[in-house]
Design a protein around this motif. Structure first.
Motif, mmCIF file in Angstrom:
data_model
loop_
_atom_site.group_PDB
_atom_site.id
_atom_site.type_symbol
_atom_site.label_atom_id
_atom_site.label_comp_id
_atom_site.label_asym_id
_atom_site.label_seq_id
_atom_site.Cartn_x
_atom_site.Cartn_y
_atom_site.Cartn_z
ATOM 1 N N ASN A 1 0.529 -1.399 -0.446
ATOM 2 C CA ASN A 1 0.275 -0.048 0.404
ATOM 3 C C ASN A 1 0.644 1.460 0.271
ATOM 4 O O ASN A 1 0.264 2.624 -0.688
ATOM 5 C CB ASN A 1 -0.780 0.138 1.236
ATOM 6 N N TRP A 2 2.217 1.167 0.711
ATOM 7 C CA TRP A 2 2.592 2.898 0.855
ATOM 8 C C TRP A 2 3.247 2.540 -0.767
ATOM 9 O O TRP A 2 3.270 3.658 -1.252
ATOM 10 C CB TRP A 2 4.400 2.710 1.225
ATOM 11 N N GLU A 3 3.739 1.391 -1.969
ATOM 12 C CA GLU A 3 4.346 2.215 -3.302
ATOM 13 C C GLU A 3 2.991 2.318 -3.570
ATOM 14 O O GLU A 3 3.089 3.333 -4.768
ATOM 15 C CB GLU A 3 4.420 0.173 -3.207
ATOM 16 N N ARG A 4 1.903 2.198 -3.021
ATOM 17 C CA ARG A 4 0.521 3.239 -3.904
ATOM 18 C C ARG A 4 0.053 3.988 -3.377
ATOM 19 O O ARG A 4 -0.682 5.225 -4.470
ATOM 20 C CB ARG A 4 -0.323 2.055 -4.250
ATOM 21 N N PHE A 5 0.780 4.884 -2.581
ATOM 22 C CA PHE A 5 0.453 5.499 -1.278
ATOM 23 C C PHE A 5 0.144 7.286 -2.622
ATOM 24 O O PHE A 5 -1.012 7.427 -1.579
ATOM 25 C CB PHE A 5 0.894 5.898 -0.059
ATOM 26 N N GLY A 6 1.173 7.487 -3.471
ATOM 27 C CA GLY A 6 0.800 8.582 -3.720
ATOM 28 C C GLY A 6 -0.432 8.449 -4.331
ATOM 29 O O GLY A 6 -0.743 9.947 -4.580
ATOM 30 N N GLY A 7 -0.950 7.486 -4.757
ATOM 31 C CA GLY A 7 -2.520 7.614 -5.312
ATOM 32 C C GLY A 7 -3.467 7.378 -5.036
ATOM 33 O O GLY A 7 -5.298 7.713 -5.125
ATOM 34 N N TRP A 8 -3.531 7.637 -3.076
ATOM 35 C CA TRP A 8 -4.433 7.634 -2.829
ATOM 36 C C TRP A 8 -5.640 9.660 -2.710
ATOM 37 O O TRP A 8 -4.702 10.064 -2.737
ATOM 38 C CB TRP A 8 -4.021 7.305 -0.683
ATOM 39 N N TYR A 9 -6.522 8.878 -2.501
ATOM 40 C CA TYR A 9 -7.309 10.380 -1.811
ATOM 41 C C TYR A 9 -6.323 11.366 -0.805
ATOM 42 O O TYR A 9 -6.727 10.637 -0.438
ATOM 43 C CB TYR A 9 -8.724 9.688 -1.264
ATOM 44 N N GLU A 10 -6.367 12.192 -0.985
ATOM 45 C CA GLU A 10 -5.582 13.303 0.193
ATOM 46 C C GLU A 10 -4.385 13.037 0.828
ATOM 47 O O GLU A 10 -3.929 12.846 1.840
ATOM 48 C CB GLU A 10 -6.587 13.491 0.989
ATOM 49 N N HIS A 11 -3.278 11.634 0.069
ATOM 50 C CA HIS A 11 -2.088 11.804 0.608
ATOM 51 C C HIS A 11 -1.586 12.225 1.211
ATOM 52 O O HIS A 11 -1.043 12.171 1.954
ATOM 53 C CB HIS A 11 -1.965 10.318 -0.139
ATOM 54 N N ASP A 12 -1.140 13.593 0.331
ATOM 55 C CA ASP A 12 -0.862 14.944 1.127
ATOM 56 C C ASP A 12 -0.872 15.471 2.373
ATOM 57 O O ASP A 12 -0.405 15.393 3.238
ATOM 58 C CB ASP A 12 0.015 15.734 -0.088
ATOM 59 N N LYS A 13 -2.158 14.838 2.537
ATOM 60 C CA LYS A 13 -2.771 15.885 3.721
ATOM 61 C C LYS A 13 -2.341 14.872 5.209
ATOM 62 O O LYS A 13 -2.343 15.096 6.174
ATOM 63 C CB LYS A 13 -4.188 16.333 3.721
ATOM 64 N N ILE A 14 -3.186 13.245 4.180
ATOM 65 C CA ILE A 14 -2.795 12.198 5.377
ATOM 66 C C ILE A 14 -0.898 12.801 6.355
ATOM 67 O O ILE A 14 -0.051 12.593 7.268
ATOM 68 C CB ILE A 14 -2.997 10.623 4.483
ATOM 69 N N LEU A 15 -0.441 12.786 4.874
ATOM 70 C CA LEU A 15 1.233 12.564 5.701
ATOM 71 C C LEU A 15 1.629 14.187 6.270
ATOM 72 O O LEU A 15 2.712 14.145 7.546
ATOM 73 C CB LEU A 15 2.105 12.501 3.644
ATOM 74 N N ALA A 16 0.930 15.282 5.744
ATOM 75 C CA ALA A 16 1.615 16.508 6.879
ATOM 76 C C ALA A 16 0.140 16.465 8.112
ATOM 77 O O ALA A 16 1.153 17.321 8.513
ATOM 78 C CB ALA A 16 0.507 17.626 6.016
ATOM 79 N N ASN A 17 -0.594 15.369 8.487
ATOM 80 C CA ASN A 17 -0.731 15.466 9.715
ATOM 81 C C ASN A 17 -1.007 14.195 10.472
ATOM 82 O O ASN A 17 -1.740 13.970 11.809
ATOM 83 C CB ASN A 17 -2.937 15.530 9.279
#
Length: 201
Positions: free
Chosen positions: A117-133
């Motif tokens: 799932n980490w390999e595909r994480f860049g395609g997750w919905y709002e992945h950048d917000k998840i990473l930030a929070n």
């Protein structure tokens, strides 16, 4: 009892999946992540069936939850949750995290995901917000390699053993009349046998 003004933060890991069925690999992994990520609890978030995706061999939500709860009923710190059952469909991880943060302000949530799932994480919905929070802990999966040197600040790799048990293999074994009991907790095997689950074509 009234809440005190200052409460201790409860560090809670979120381990999502269809758990179809929950098996020994899931349970052992949850226990190991509890320690490796220094968490107070791990919640197994049973994912509801996607209404737009047909999976003939996917048990209904309540039965998968029943199996998951039976599997961890005597395991301290590991809880099977139906939280996503009550959210709008489809359940995006970002929406789930936002809802959880609102409903459980005393908890600090860490997302627990496999290397695949980490390999595909860049395609997750709002992945950048998840990473930030939110903190993310990645556990190893067969066939995936996570480059620890390139991980964002809030992402880490857990040192947990690779547990190679497949839900597909379990379902096939049950369907074909082969032994499967050694792959799932005894209480799960009992329910599967009593309810005659996974026998249909």
């Amino acid at each position: 009892m009234a809440k005190t003004e200052k409460q201790d933060i409860i560090r809670t890991g979120l381990f999502g999946g269809s758990f179809n069925p929950i098996h020994n690999g899931h349970v052992k992994l949850a226990q190991r992540m509890l320690k490796a990520a220094h968490l107070d609890e791990v919640w197994l978030l049973v994912t509801p069936q996607n209404p737009w995706k047909s999976q003939a061999d996917l048990l209904d939500d309540d039965m998968r939850l029943r199996l998951a709860r039976a599997a961890v009923e005597n395991i301290p710190g590991v809880v099977a949750s139906d939280y996503e059952f009550h959210l709008p469909k489809p359940s995006y991880t970002w929406d789930t995290l936002q809802a959880l943060a609102h409903d459980f302000p005393e908890r600090q949530f860490t997302l627990l995901i496999g290397g695949d799932n980490w390999e595909r994480f860049g395609g997750w919905y709002e992945h950048d917000k998840i990473l930030a929070n939110y903190d993310i802990a990645v556990y190893p999966r067969r066939g995936t390699v996570v480059d620890k040197d390139s991980l964002p600040p809030r992402v880490r790799v857990l040192r947990t053993a690779l547990i190679d048990i497949s839900g597909t293999d379990i379902r096939n074994r049950i369907h074909d009349g082969l032994p499967f009991e050694h792959l799932v907790p005894p209480q799960v095997a009992k329910i599967i046998q009593e309810e005659n689950l996974y026998k249909e074509e």
